[in-house]
Design a protein around this motif. Structure first.
Motif, PDB file in Angstrom:
ATOM      1  N   ILE A 165       7.961  -6.030   0.465  1.00  0.00           N
ATOM      2  CA  ILE A 165       8.101  -4.690   1.934  1.00  0.00           C
ATOM      3  C   ILE A 165       8.730  -4.249   0.431  1.00  0.00           C
ATOM      4  O   ILE A 165       8.446  -2.633   1.029  1.00  0.00           O
ATOM      5  CB  ILE A 165       9.510  -5.121   2.325  1.00  0.00           C
ATOM      6  CG1 ILE A 165       9.772  -5.675   3.314  1.00  0.00           C
ATOM      7  CG2 ILE A 165      10.246  -3.940   3.007  1.00  0.00           C
ATOM      8  CD1 ILE A 165      10.890  -6.706   4.144  1.00  0.00           C
ATOM      9  N   GLN A 166       8.842  -4.134  -0.335  1.00  0.00           N
ATOM     10  CA  GLN A 166       9.484  -2.486  -0.916  1.00  0.00           C
ATOM     11  C   GLN A 166       8.279  -2.927  -1.642  1.00  0.00           C
ATOM     12  O   GLN A 166       7.538  -0.906  -2.395  1.00  0.00           O
ATOM     13  CB  GLN A 166      10.178  -3.280  -2.728  1.00  0.00           C
ATOM     14  CG  GLN A 166      11.066  -2.184  -3.491  1.00  0.00           C
ATOM     15  CD  GLN A 166      11.688  -2.859  -4.908  1.00  0.00           C
ATOM     16  OE1 GLN A 166      12.031  -3.915  -5.007  1.00  0.00           O
ATOM     17  NE2 GLN A 166      12.124  -2.046  -5.175  1.00  0.00           N
TER      18      GLN A 166
ATOM     19  N   LEU B 291      11.513  -9.488   0.038  1.00  0.00           N
ATOM     20  CA  LEU B 291      12.013  -8.158   0.097  1.00  0.00           C
ATOM     21  C   LEU B 291      10.882  -7.812  -1.353  1.00  0.00           C
ATOM     22  O   LEU B 291      11.344  -6.320  -0.909  1.00  0.00           O
ATOM     23  CB  LEU B 291      13.188  -8.404  -0.584  1.00  0.00           C
ATOM     24  CG  LEU B 291      14.407  -8.529  -0.106  1.00  0.00           C
ATOM     25  CD1 LEU B 291      15.969  -8.910  -0.264  1.00  0.00           C
ATOM     26  CD2 LEU B 291      14.291  -7.868   1.802  1.00  0.00           C
ATOM     27  N   LEU B 292      10.622  -8.093  -1.762  1.00  0.00           N
ATOM     28  CA  LEU B 292      10.152  -7.889  -2.671  1.00  0.00           C
ATOM     29  C   LEU B 292       8.797  -6.631  -2.657  1.00  0.00           C
ATOM     30  O   LEU B 292       7.787  -6.218  -2.575  1.00  0.00           O
ATOM     31  CB  LEU B 292       9.402  -9.369  -4.150  1.00  0.00           C
ATOM     32  CG  LEU B 292       8.273  -8.134  -5.166  1.00  0.00           C
ATOM     33  CD1 LEU B 292       9.077  -7.168  -6.326  1.00  0.00           C
ATOM     34  CD2 LEU B 292       8.174  -9.531  -6.256  1.00  0.00           C
TER      35      LEU B 292
ATOM     36  N   TYR C  68       6.288  -0.121   0.515  1.00  0.00           N
ATOM     37  CA  TYR C  68       6.502   0.874   0.727  1.00  0.00           C
ATOM     38  C   TYR C  68       6.464   1.706  -0.421  1.00  0.00           C
ATOM     39  O   TYR C  68       6.522   3.126  -0.022  1.00  0.00           O
ATOM     40  CB  TYR C  68       8.361   0.803   0.888  1.00  0.00           C
ATOM     41  CG  TYR C  68       8.686   2.371   0.921  1.00  0.00           C
ATOM     42  CD1 TYR C  68       9.555   2.749   1.572  1.00  0.00           C
ATOM     43  CD2 TYR C  68       9.428   2.346  -0.339  1.00  0.00           C
ATOM     44  CE1 TYR C  68      10.200   3.850   1.866  1.00  0.00           C
ATOM     45  CE2 TYR C  68       9.797   4.025  -1.314  1.00  0.00           C
ATOM     46  CZ  TYR C  68      10.755   4.573   0.669  1.00  0.00           C
ATOM     47  OH  TYR C  68      11.210   5.825   0.214  1.00  0.00           O
ATOM     48  N   TYR C  69       6.339   1.622  -1.268  1.00  0.00           N
ATOM     49  CA  TYR C  69       6.258   1.764  -2.087  1.00  0.00           C
ATOM     50  C   TYR C  69       4.354   2.498  -2.859  1.00  0.00           C
ATOM     51  O   TYR C  69       3.986   4.030  -3.134  1.00  0.00           O
ATOM     52  CB  TYR C  69       6.335   1.018  -4.106  1.00  0.00           C
ATOM     53  CG  TYR C  69       7.835   1.864  -4.340  1.00  0.00           C
ATOM     54  CD1 TYR C  69       8.307   2.574  -4.660  1.00  0.00           C
ATOM     55  CD2 TYR C  69       8.428   0.312  -4.927  1.00  0.00           C
ATOM     56  CE1 TYR C  69      10.051   3.309  -4.466  1.00  0.00           C
ATOM     57  CE2 TYR C  69       9.557   0.308  -5.266  1.00  0.00           C
ATOM     58  CZ  TYR C  69      10.457   2.318  -5.050  1.00  0.00           C
ATOM     59  OH  TYR C  69      12.201   1.511  -4.965  1.00  0.00           O
TER      60      TYR C  69
END
Length: 85
Positions: free
Chosen positions: A23-24, A20-21, A27-28
């Motif tokens: 992926i985030q 999840l980290l 995204y950013y």
């Protein structure tokens, strides 16, 4: 001193948190890269805004705010947007 040991559930939770980290972060990076490229294009005057802007309606919801509305309304009416109501 004991070595760090994790059971299966903890390893799964840590793996999911890591995924999840990542992926985030992707995204950013993508989001801020688009913003950076747009600002760079505008700064270099390579952007051409030939489309006409759509009309916009400004809606102000107030209740018992007559004094604040008197302060804010002139600034709203002084907008330089081409078509607003």
């Amino acid at each position: 001193m004991e070595a760090l040991t994790f059971n299966t559930a903890e390893l799964i939770a840590l793996s999911m948190a890591g995924v999840l980290l990542v992926i985030q972060l992707i995204y950013y990076f993508g989001l801020y890269n688009r913003i950076h490229l747009r600002n760079k294009t505008i700064r270099n005057e390579e952007a051409h805004f030939s489309r006409e802007l759509p009309p916009v309606s400004v809606i102000i919801c107030t209740r018992n705010e007559a004094d604040n509305l008197r302060k804010v309304l002139p600034a709203i009416l002084e907008q330089d947007y081409p078509q607003f109501e």
